[in-house]
Enzyme design. Sequence first.
Site, PDB file in Angstrom:
ATOM      1  N   GLU A 283       0.830  -1.210   0.000  1.00 48.86           N
ATOM      2  CA  GLU A 283       0.000   0.000   0.000  1.00 48.86           C
ATOM      3  C   GLU A 283       0.865   1.261   0.000  1.00 48.86           C
ATOM      4  O   GLU A 283       0.635   2.188   0.774  1.00 48.86           O
ATOM      5  CB  GLU A 283      -0.960  -0.023   1.198  1.00 48.86           C
ATOM      6  CG  GLU A 283      -1.874  -1.241   1.166  1.00 48.86           C
ATOM      7  CD  GLU A 283      -2.947  -1.253   2.256  1.00 48.86           C
ATOM      8  OE1 GLU A 283      -2.684  -0.756   3.355  1.00 48.86           O
ATOM      9  OE2 GLU A 283      -4.046  -1.757   1.966  1.00 48.86           O
ATOM     10  N   ASP A 362      -8.433  -8.934   3.869  1.00 53.21           N
ATOM     11  CA  ASP A 362      -8.188  -7.864   4.834  1.00 53.21           C
ATOM     12  C   ASP A 362      -9.279  -7.812   5.905  1.00 53.21           C
ATOM     13  O   ASP A 362     -10.149  -6.942   5.854  1.00 53.21           O
ATOM     14  CB  ASP A 362      -8.129  -6.527   4.082  1.00 53.21           C
ATOM     15  CG  ASP A 362      -7.579  -5.407   4.953  1.00 53.21           C
ATOM     16  OD1 ASP A 362      -7.123  -5.693   6.064  1.00 53.21           O
ATOM     17  OD2 ASP A 362      -7.619  -4.245   4.499  1.00 53.21           O
ATOM     18  N   GLU A 390     -12.538  -2.536  12.174  1.00 53.37           N
ATOM     19  CA  GLU A 390     -12.575  -1.778  10.920  1.00 53.37           C
ATOM     20  C   GLU A 390     -13.736  -2.195  10.008  1.00 53.37           C
ATOM     21  O   GLU A 390     -14.517  -1.360   9.570  1.00 53.37           O
ATOM     22  CB  GLU A 390     -11.240  -1.952  10.184  1.00 53.37           C
ATOM     23  CG  GLU A 390     -11.205  -1.248   8.842  1.00 53.37           C
ATOM     24  CD  GLU A 390      -9.844  -1.325   8.173  1.00 53.37           C
ATOM     25  OE1 GLU A 390      -8.922  -1.940   8.738  1.00 53.37           O
ATOM     26  OE2 GLU A 390      -9.707  -0.759   7.073  1.00 53.37           O
TER      27      GLU A 390
HETATM   28  C1  GCU Z   1      -6.093  -2.187   5.938  1.00 53.53           C
HETATM   29  C2  GCU Z   1      -6.419  -0.857   6.555  1.00 53.53           C
HETATM   30  C3  GCU Z   1      -5.265   0.094   6.478  1.00 53.53           C
HETATM   31  C4  GCU Z   1      -4.008  -0.570   7.033  1.00 53.53           C
HETATM   32  C5  GCU Z   1      -3.765  -1.870   6.341  1.00 53.53           C
HETATM   33  C6  GCU Z   1      -2.627  -2.675   6.942  1.00 53.53           C
HETATM   34  O1  GCU Z   1      -6.009  -2.078   4.567  1.00 53.53           O
HETATM   35  O2  GCU Z   1      -7.541  -0.304   5.923  1.00 53.53           O
HETATM   36  O3  GCU Z   1      -5.595   1.236   7.213  1.00 53.53           O
HETATM   37  O4  GCU Z   1      -2.917   0.262   6.896  1.00 53.53           O
HETATM   38  O5  GCU Z   1      -4.889  -2.692   6.446  1.00 53.53           O
HETATM   39  O6  GCU Z   1      -2.906  -3.663   7.604  1.00 53.53           O
HETATM   40  O7  GCU Z   1      -1.469  -2.340   6.749  1.00 53.53           O
END
Ligand code: GCU
Length: 679
Positions: A283, A362, A390
């Site tokens: 990400e 996730d 979440e």
């Molecule tokens: C999810 C979450 C993010 C987080 C990511 C992770 O995608 O929405 O906020 O950073 O997990 O576990 O790194």
Amino acid sequence: MGYTKAWLNYKRSDSIRFPFDALRVGAGGTIMERAAGELALAAGEIAGTALRRIADIAETEQDGSKGKGVISLEVPEDADAPDGAGAFRISLEEGVLRIQGGDESGVLYGVFELIRLMQTASPNLSRLLSGKLILEKKPSNPLRMLNHWDNLDGSIERGYAGNSFFFEKERLLLGERTRDYARLAASAGINAVVINNVNVRGAATWLITERYLPQLAALSQLFGEYGIALYLSLNFAAPMELAGLDTCDPLDERVQEFWKRKMLEVYAAVPDLGGFLVKADSEGRPGPFTYGRNHADGANMLAEAVSPYGGKIIWRCFVYNCSQDWRDRKTDRARAGYDNFMPLDGRFSDNVILQIKNGPMDFQVREPVSPLFSGLRATNQMLEVQAAQEYTGQQRHLCYLVPMWKEILDFKTYAGGEDGAAADTVADIVSGRLYEQTDCGMAAVANTGNDENWTGHDLAAANFYGFGRLAFDTGLSAEEIAREWIACTFGTNAEIMKVLLPMLMDSWSIYESYTSPLGIGWMVNPSHHYGPNVDGYEYDRWGTYHRSDCHGMGVDRTTEGTGYTAQYNEPNASMYEAMETCPEELLLFFHHVPYQYRLKSGKTLIQHIYDSHFEGAMRAQEMLEQFRRLDKFLEPEVYERIRARLKHQSDHSKEWRDRINTYYFRMSGIPDEKGRTIY
Ligand code: GCU
């Protein structure tokens, strides 16, 4: 702002038998002292007994005082001592109640166990006190860790309980609340805590510099008093951001040198630091891919730098392509963890642990277990779950997650062979039992914040408590943990138990049924992830699709589709591959299913979708009605806080119901057999 005592709420009880008035504390350091202090506090508050400290057990006889009995805290050195770190034994020997630990942490856990028996008025307390029971426990997992996603500005990523109690305005906070947090965590069995977000940006990169090291040393010391090791999340690009290097290539000597010097400095200041958690090439976070290196190159380079100090590198496996084209039906995010990490099995250093999210996507309300647990055989592994809700209602909806975590732990991987003879569940693997590993365990993304009740929803504290208890003893049932938590938090009133226990135990299934049944997942509003939005992620870049059309819904992950099913060992692979044998709660995760397909209940898929959403919303409303019975039993503010959240949940579940049913009615054109209102 004040805050509640959560489950360390030591309520006075006149019915408790506590025939002790003296406390002897054997040799040890600060953990022993904290254990003694906690026991004295609880004895005073629960039993009204002021425990006096004595140096020697014989003293009670010598000084002529008509003593009742002695509790002795000790870490024995003989062969008979409890076995290993965190283990304890509580036994009555000649009128002395001995709480013995394999180490000082074991004594602390033993003390909390005794307190819990008192708080819950457990029959085991009388058995213990009459010498009929010897209580012995040993932690199931070496690492029992919380990952806080706290940012240095005080915000919390995916935080639903206010702001951070670790950071504010780029400063580290250290106060009473920090200590009470450590008490809560330790009492549940937690022994490691990462205080900052895995997404390490801005000031957080500087945590490993002199700007923060002195305060971190103080925090590490405070945690240490409760047997908790401090960990930090690390920015892989720190050599560039802190030292101005033009690269963070793990094979570049300057980069390696940077980390070695850095760790020398960090460990000189914070010698007990447990190590680091790293989110790399995920990400948008920096990582070894940029330089054509792999995750083992990245992790091992850091592992070498921390190894002289006994540090660990916990490397996350949450790595996938987050710039996918929704038109592309071959790329499957679910495959990514396995595809990235399986080829590296056996290539990680001994002090590296791979941290694997429970499912391949996730933290959805239901996912299959990540196939990495079935595959990796020569790598330290740790299970990551999310206590922060979440995707499970953000601590506004009730969702007790321990039943989900139990299912994950109990999943049979067949890593020990297709005949099924080996003990090879996820619990067997992450505990280190299957591959005889010692660096492994369980981590949860924490659900706390500086809200008065710690977790936003008072009942969400059951997930904080429950994670610790389960990580310590994976043999406990979700119901046992719920019972303990209710009694410790609210007292032993039978009416409270009668109402809250079924609410907790049913809450995951209720939440699932009005949001995302049969494993379909997502369908939330983008970015904040709250509330229904069926197509919220359908045409996005995140690899999260439901592929609904006028004929059916679900993602084909069979060998005909994305091929994901083949990542499992047999017989799991074949079980998921065929629609008939695929567990129905995961049907739409693995298959694209026609609306008219008949489920085992005899219902068509579309009718099941309608029924599930109607029933789920109805059950959410029933929870609110049940809870109203407690208005005379709980403290008014607590009652009102919970009631307001359940009311919101009940209303919001109708929004979920109507949005999703309407979407599928319009998509399929098939009416509800029961003729209920769909828009
Ligand atoms: C999810 C979450 C993010 C987080 C990511 C992770 O995608 O929405 O906020 O950073 O997990 O576990 O790194």
